[in-house]
Design a protein around this motif. Structure first.
Motif, mmCIF file in Angstrom:
data_model
loop_
_atom_site.group_PDB
_atom_site.id
_atom_site.type_symbol
_atom_site.label_atom_id
_atom_site.label_comp_id
_atom_site.label_asym_id
_atom_site.label_seq_id
_atom_site.Cartn_x
_atom_site.Cartn_y
_atom_site.Cartn_z
ATOM 1 N N LEU A 76 14.528 6.562 4.921
ATOM 2 C CA LEU A 76 14.816 5.167 5.224
ATOM 3 C C LEU A 76 16.272 4.818 4.921
ATOM 4 O O LEU A 76 16.924 4.100 5.670
ATOM 5 N N LEU A 102 7.678 1.281 9.719
ATOM 6 C CA LEU A 102 6.391 1.912 10.035
ATOM 7 C C LEU A 102 6.500 3.437 10.062
ATOM 8 O O LEU A 102 5.546 4.138 9.749
ATOM 9 N N HIS A 104 9.086 6.581 8.901
ATOM 10 C CA HIS A 104 10.319 7.114 8.291
ATOM 11 C C HIS A 104 9.989 8.298 7.387
ATOM 12 O O HIS A 104 8.824 8.503 7.051
ATOM 13 N N GLU A 109 7.289 12.629 3.470
ATOM 14 C CA GLU A 109 6.053 11.909 3.181
ATOM 15 C C GLU A 109 4.850 12.670 3.726
ATOM 16 O O GLU A 109 3.771 12.646 3.131
ATOM 17 N N ILE A 112 3.651 15.063 1.128
ATOM 18 C CA ILE A 112 2.838 14.457 0.069
ATOM 19 C C ILE A 112 1.411 14.219 0.567
ATOM 20 O O ILE A 112 0.435 14.490 -0.126
ATOM 21 N N VAL A 113 1.292 13.736 1.812
ATOM 22 C CA VAL A 113 -0.029 13.500 2.407
ATOM 23 C C VAL A 113 -0.827 14.808 2.433
ATOM 24 O O VAL A 113 -1.992 14.848 2.024
ATOM 25 N N GLN A 115 -0.445 17.413 0.604
ATOM 26 C CA GLN A 115 -0.739 17.836 -0.766
ATOM 27 C C GLN A 115 -1.989 17.142 -1.299
ATOM 28 O O GLN A 115 -2.746 17.706 -2.065
ATOM 29 N N ALA A 116 -2.202 15.888 -0.873
ATOM 30 C CA ALA A 116 -3.367 15.137 -1.312
ATOM 31 C C ALA A 116 -4.506 15.285 -0.315
ATOM 32 O O ALA A 116 -5.333 14.394 -0.167
ATOM 33 N N GLU A 117 -4.547 16.414 0.388
ATOM 34 C CA GLU A 117 -5.619 16.759 1.313
ATOM 35 C C GLU A 117 -5.790 15.774 2.457
ATOM 36 O O GLU A 117 -6.872 15.641 3.013
ATOM 37 N N GLY A 118 -4.722 15.044 2.785
ATOM 38 C CA GLY A 118 -4.777 14.147 3.942
ATOM 39 C C GLY A 118 -4.359 14.920 5.182
ATOM 40 O O GLY A 118 -3.802 16.014 5.088
ATOM 41 N N LYS A 119 -4.648 14.339 6.373
ATOM 42 C CA LYS A 119 -4.270 15.010 7.613
ATOM 43 C C LYS A 119 -2.860 14.572 7.997
ATOM 44 O O LYS A 119 -2.661 13.550 8.658
ATOM 45 N N THR A 122 -2.045 14.020 11.874
ATOM 46 C CA THR A 122 -2.647 12.787 12.392
ATOM 47 C C THR A 122 -1.870 11.565 11.911
ATOM 48 O O THR A 122 -1.521 10.680 12.698
ATOM 49 N N VAL A 123 -1.592 11.528 10.601
ATOM 50 C CA VAL A 123 -0.876 10.388 10.024
ATOM 51 C C VAL A 123 0.498 10.244 10.682
ATOM 52 O O VAL A 123 0.912 9.145 11.060
ATOM 53 N N ARG A 127 1.849 7.121 12.890
ATOM 54 C CA ARG A 127 3.030 6.354 12.464
ATOM 55 C C ARG A 127 4.022 6.212 13.614
ATOM 56 O O ARG A 127 4.538 5.118 13.871
ATOM 57 N N PHE B 73 4.569 6.019 -2.215
ATOM 58 C CA PHE B 73 3.899 7.224 -2.673
ATOM 59 C C PHE B 73 4.830 8.335 -3.108
ATOM 60 O O PHE B 73 4.384 9.378 -3.561
ATOM 61 N N LEU B 81 -2.447 11.379 -6.313
ATOM 62 C CA LEU B 81 -3.026 12.733 -6.281
ATOM 63 C C LEU B 81 -4.176 12.850 -7.279
ATOM 64 O O LEU B 81 -5.235 13.383 -6.948
ATOM 65 N N LEU B 94 -10.616 9.749 3.213
ATOM 66 C CA LEU B 94 -9.285 10.226 2.854
ATOM 67 C C LEU B 94 -8.300 10.015 4.013
ATOM 68 O O LEU B 94 -7.155 9.614 3.814
ATOM 69 N N TRP B 98 -4.965 7.595 3.976
ATOM 70 C CA TRP B 98 -3.613 8.082 4.247
ATOM 71 C C TRP B 98 -2.993 7.451 5.484
ATOM 72 O O TRP B 98 -1.769 7.312 5.568
ATOM 73 N N LEU B 103 1.432 4.178 6.945
ATOM 74 C CA LEU B 103 2.093 3.083 7.667
ATOM 75 C C LEU B 103 2.675 2.049 6.713
ATOM 76 O O LEU B 103 3.776 1.544 6.928
ATOM 77 N N ARG B 128 4.403 -4.914 9.287
ATOM 78 C CA ARG B 128 3.856 -3.673 8.773
ATOM 79 C C ARG B 128 2.355 -3.801 8.530
ATOM 80 O O ARG B 128 1.574 -2.965 8.943
#
Lengths: 142, 150
Positions: A76, A102, A104, A109, A112-113, A115-119, A122-123, A127, B73, B81, B94, B98, B103, B128
């Motif tokens: 950013l 929305l 960046h 980032e 990090i997603v 690492q926390a088992e997020g997709k 997709t994210v 975005r 985050f 985490l 989850l 995320w 967003l 946002r």
């Protein structure tokens, strides 16, 4: 709020702020200088010409692709650094700010997603899509 | 000589951005340390829990949401985490968490950067939060609808 915990906490806050500010200075100042140089050597004009058909969907000049790319790939603050030099109208500034808010720092980032088992993929796609849709709608509404 | 002038312009513009961000960063990061020290984050999470259900998020999402929304985050990755690894999350929950945090996060810091450019704070928050809530609710309806059909 006991004072013996208040002062150390505030000191930590100041220390963190100094640390973050130094990190930002190292990002923002080189970014603005690079964009200035790009302007000097006419690279900015070429980029602007190439991107202007797409950027016009968001009421933005072609040069605005530079802060968008910098913000999405680097962060950013790099986006802000690249934005600082562009002569933008208030509406344009607002649309660019919205799109950068929305979407960046996608690689950082996303990591990090993941690492926390997020997709993360997709994210990231959502975005980028939401930034484009919201930018487009703001251009129509404002 | 011309090049020096140009470099100076870039440097000054960059420095000006850094200084306007500094005005925001100091109070913000001091407030954050105080919030952590005095457990304000947990208290805010209790309030947040009420908004989780209508959004289709589990109540255990309250703490990661509060931390992510207020702090962002990058700084609060540790808190997020931990609650993700300790909790019992479905894949869908989850993903929704995320998408929300992807967003919308670091509301104070990110909003302040652009408010420092003279843009209106409430509008920056709205552009946002509104798209985020719309897509979260939309995806949630889609998920419920698909589950019903199975």
């Amino acid at each position: 709020m006991p004072t013996n915990r208040l002062l150390p906490a505030m000191t930590r806050g100041v220390q963190n702020a100094v640390k973050v500010l130094w990190m930002l200075t190292k990002i923002i100042i080189p970014t603005t200088i690079i964009v200035t140089l790009m302007d000097l050597f006419g690279i900015l004009d070429h980029l602007a010409l190439f991107f202007s058909p797409f950027m016009s969907w968001f009421a933005l000049p072609g040069e605005a692709a530079v802060p968008l790319v910098a913000g999405n790939i680097s962060g950013l603050y790099a986006g802000v650094g690249a934005m600082a030099l562009l002569p933008l109208a208030r509406k344009q500034k607002f649309i660019l700010a919205t799109m950068l808010l929305l979407s960046h720092s996608l690689p950082q980032e996303g990591a990090i997603v993941a690492q926390a088992e997020g997709k993360a993929v997709t994210v990231t796609i959502i975005r980028l899509a939401m930034a484009a849709i919201t930018g487009l709608l703001l251009n129509l509404i404002l | 000589m011309f090049a020096v002038e140009v470099l100076k312009t870039g440097f000054v513009a960059g420095l000006r951005s850094v200084l306007s961000i500094a005005l925001v960063l100091f109070p913000l990061l001091i407030a954050l340390e105080l919030a952590t020290e005095f457990g304000w984050l947990e208290k805010a999470a209790e309030q947040m829990a009420r908004f989780c259900q209508p959004l289709g998020l589990p109540s255990q999402a309250a703490l990661p949401l509060v931390a992510g929304l207020l702090i962002g985050f990058t700084y609060s990755a540790g808190v997020i985490l931990a609650s993700v690894k300790e909790g019992d999350w479905s894949e869908w929950e989850l993903t929704q968490l995320w998408i929300f945090l992807g967003l919308t996060h670091a509301l104070i810091e990110d909003t302040a950067i652009f408010a420092a450019m003279g843009l209106p704070v409430l509008a920056l928050l709205a552009v946002r939060l509104v798209p985020t809530i719309i897509i979260i609710l939309g995806l949630n309806h889609l998920f419920v609808w698909r589950k019903d059909r199975q």
